[in-house]
Scaffold this motif. Sequence first.
Motif, PDB file in Angstrom:
ATOM      1  N   TYR A  82       0.829  -1.202   0.000  1.00  0.00           N
ATOM      2  CA  TYR A  82       0.000   0.000   0.000  1.00  0.00           C
ATOM      3  C   TYR A  82       0.871   1.262   0.000  1.00  0.00           C
ATOM      4  N   GLU A 114      -0.329   2.235  -3.421  1.00  0.00           N
ATOM      5  CA  GLU A 114      -1.620   2.873  -3.179  1.00  0.00           C
ATOM      6  C   GLU A 114      -1.615   3.619  -1.841  1.00  0.00           C
ATOM      7  N   GLN A 130      -4.804   4.555   0.154  1.00  0.00           N
ATOM      8  CA  GLN A 130      -5.565   3.460   0.740  1.00  0.00           C
ATOM      9  C   GLN A 130      -5.591   3.553   2.269  1.00  0.00           C
TER      10      GLN A 130
END
Length: 99
Positions: free
Chosen positions: A76, A80, A83
């Motif tokens: 993450y 991302e 997130q």
Amino acid sequence: MAPIIIIPIIIVAIVGLSGYLVYRFLIYDLYCKRSVNQSLQKYNIKKTPSQIIKEYYENKGEKITPKEIQNLEKNYRQNEPEQFLAMYDAIRDAQKSKE
């Protein structure tokens, strides 16, 4: 004559490859970690990324090992980073709905 040309090329290739590997696996990860921590501080979130992941999966009813948390955090963090904010919002909403 050939070693005069080949040896410097090999040395430059080794230095370049080692520099890239240090960047990719060390510096890039530190930069991503710093960016995520700054985002969390910006929104006044006092939890660490690993705490957010752990609580998020506990709220979903899934058991997750510390090694899985570590792998998810790295994934993450590098791929991302937003997130973490989404998971924190889900945790906060779940806590409000319990009350």
